[in-house]
Design a protein around this motif. Structure first.
Motif, PDB file in Angstrom:
ATOM      1  N   HIS A  32       0.805  -1.222   0.000  1.00 38.66           N
ATOM      2  CA  HIS A  32       0.000   0.000   0.000  1.00 38.66           C
ATOM      3  C   HIS A  32       0.839   1.274   0.000  1.00 38.66           C
ATOM      4  N   GLY A  33       2.138   1.136  -0.178  1.00 37.83           N
ATOM      5  CA  GLY A  33       2.990   2.317  -0.240  1.00 37.83           C
ATOM      6  C   GLY A  33       3.095   3.081   1.060  1.00 37.83           C
ATOM      7  N   ILE A  34       2.944   2.380   2.188  1.00 38.65           N
ATOM      8  CA  ILE A  34       3.038   3.006   3.511  1.00 38.65           C
ATOM      9  C   ILE A  34       4.495   3.012   3.941  1.00 38.65           C
ATOM     10  N   THR A  35       4.999   4.158   4.328  1.00 32.62           N
ATOM     11  CA  THR A  35       6.414   4.283   4.678  1.00 32.62           C
ATOM     12  C   THR A  35       6.675   4.217   6.179  1.00 32.62           C
ATOM     13  N   MET A  36       5.654   4.144   6.975  1.00 36.05           N
ATOM     14  CA  MET A  36       5.830   4.066   8.431  1.00 36.05           C
ATOM     15  C   MET A  36       6.616   2.808   8.788  1.00 36.05           C
ATOM     16  N   PRO A  37       7.688   2.912   9.573  1.00 34.93           N
ATOM     17  CA  PRO A  37       8.468   1.727   9.945  1.00 34.93           C
ATOM     18  C   PRO A  37       7.634   0.721  10.741  1.00 34.93           C
ATOM     19  N   ALA A  38       8.012  -0.551  10.632  1.00 36.45           N
ATOM     20  CA  ALA A  38       7.241  -1.611  11.290  1.00 36.45           C
ATOM     21  C   ALA A  38       7.192  -1.426  12.798  1.00 36.45           C
ATOM     22  N   ASP A  39       8.311  -0.994  13.414  1.00 38.05           N
ATOM     23  CA  ASP A  39       8.291  -0.835  14.866  1.00 38.05           C
ATOM     24  C   ASP A  39       7.346   0.280  15.298  1.00 38.05           C
ATOM     25  N   GLU A  40       7.226   1.314  14.461  1.00 33.36           N
ATOM     26  CA  GLU A  40       6.284   2.393  14.755  1.00 33.36           C
ATOM     27  C   GLU A  40       4.842   1.912  14.575  1.00 33.36           C
ATOM     28  N   ILE A  41       4.611   1.125  13.533  1.00 36.98           N
ATOM     29  CA  ILE A  41       3.272   0.556  13.335  1.00 36.98           C
ATOM     30  C   ILE A  41       2.875  -0.268  14.549  1.00 36.98           C
ATOM     31  N   LEU A  42       3.757  -1.134  15.012  1.00 31.15           N
ATOM     32  CA  LEU A  42       3.438  -1.972  16.165  1.00 31.15           C
ATOM     33  C   LEU A  42       3.204  -1.137  17.410  1.00 31.15           C
ATOM     34  N   ARG A  43       4.017  -0.120  17.622  1.00 32.82           N
ATOM     35  CA  ARG A  43       3.849   0.734  18.795  1.00 32.82           C
ATOM     36  C   ARG A  43       2.481   1.395  18.796  1.00 32.82           C
ATOM     37  N   ARG A  44       2.025   1.799  17.616  1.00 34.86           N
ATOM     38  CA  ARG A  44       0.773   2.545  17.528  1.00 34.86           C
ATOM     39  C   ARG A  44      -0.465   1.647  17.434  1.00 34.86           C
ATOM     40  N   THR A  45      -0.286   0.378  17.099  1.00 37.66           N
ATOM     41  CA  THR A  45      -1.458  -0.464  16.828  1.00 37.66           C
ATOM     42  C   THR A  45      -1.669  -1.612  17.802  1.00 37.66           C
ATOM     43  N   THR A  46      -0.616  -2.101  18.450  1.00 40.99           N
ATOM     44  CA  THR A  46      -0.766  -3.301  19.275  1.00 40.99           C
ATOM     45  C   THR A  46      -1.766  -3.067  20.401  1.00 40.99           C
ATOM     46  N   GLY A  47      -2.806  -3.890  20.411  1.00 39.13           N
ATOM     47  CA  GLY A  47      -3.881  -3.766  21.397  1.00 39.13           C
ATOM     48  C   GLY A  47      -5.110  -3.059  20.869  1.00 39.13           C
ATOM     49  N   ARG A  48      -4.969  -2.382  19.751  1.00 44.53           N
ATOM     50  CA  ARG A  48      -6.114  -1.685  19.166  1.00 44.53           C
ATOM     51  C   ARG A  48      -6.899  -2.638  18.268  1.00 44.53           C
TER      52      ARG A  48
END
Length: 224
Positions: A32-48
């Protein structure tokens, strides 16, 4: 105070899935052309919940049906990646069985959807099965809001203050606090310092460590 119930988060707490969620986010982001790093994605999404995750990752408002389609795509990637190497967090099923034999009610409160829940439960083969499973696609707010854990407690008839939440992520630890529950930090993907709190009664790498510490035998004393 006597403990009545144990409520388990699923990903990273019951099953050792977080590395595979990270890999699936990398592939999903690439598509999807998302440039957000994986660790940032996990920080912002885990539990949501899934819809909350997609709005975080795309950083814009998305319609519910669009979110659901994106969640389905991402979680199919995850299940395909994790399937061949599926593993539980070490000692989980034995620990849950022993807890149930001691009369503790067992429930699951996860932001995962029904498909990921079915995927995990079919492979864990828990005996006995949890008395209730609350998922992230049931319309409840995701963590750090306590709604998922409170609903799990309600379904099994347990008072929140007598429930112990098992969690591997900061949002989940915070959700337990907001729900008036004690917590055990399962440090499979975060350090004890990242999962600390006055309500956290133990921090362990896995369930073998809990067994070695006689956690179940001394649980009521820990709540006193």
């Amino acid at each position: 105070m006597k403990a009545e119930a144990l409520i388990f988060d699923m990903d990273g707490t019951m099953i050792d899935s977080m590395p595979w969620h990270a890999k699936s986010w990398v592939e999903f982001a690439r598509r999807h052309g998302i440039t957000m790093p994986a660790d940032e994605i996990l920080r912002r999404t885990t539990g949501r919940t899934g819809t909350e995750c997609m709005r975080e990752v795309f950083e814009r408002e998305l319609a519910d049906d669009e979110c659901l389609a994106l969640v389905h795509e991402k979680e199919v990637i995850y299940r395909e990646l994790f399937d061949a190497t599926f593993t539980e967090v070490a000692g989980f099923t034995d620990f849950a069985r022993q807890a149930a034999q001691r009369g503790l009610k067992i429930a699951v409160g996860t932001a995962g959807d029904r498909h990921n829940i079915a995927f995990a439960m079919s492979r864990l083969k828990m005996d006995p099965l949890p008395l209730a499973i609350v998922g992230g696609d049931e319309g409840l707010a995701g963590k750090p809001e306590p709604a998922i854990f409170l609903e799990a407690a309600r379904r099994i008839g347990a008072r929140p203050e007598r429930c112990i939440v098992f969690e591997d992520a900061p949002f989940g630890i915070e959700a337990a606090r907001r729900g008036g529950m004690r917590a055990v930090a399962v440090c499979s993907s975060h350090s004890p310092a990242e999962l600390a709190g006055a309500h956290v009664i133990a921090a362990v790498r896995d369930y073998h460590q809990l067994a070695r510490s006689n956690f179940l035998e001394t649980l009521d004393a820990a709540l006193a």
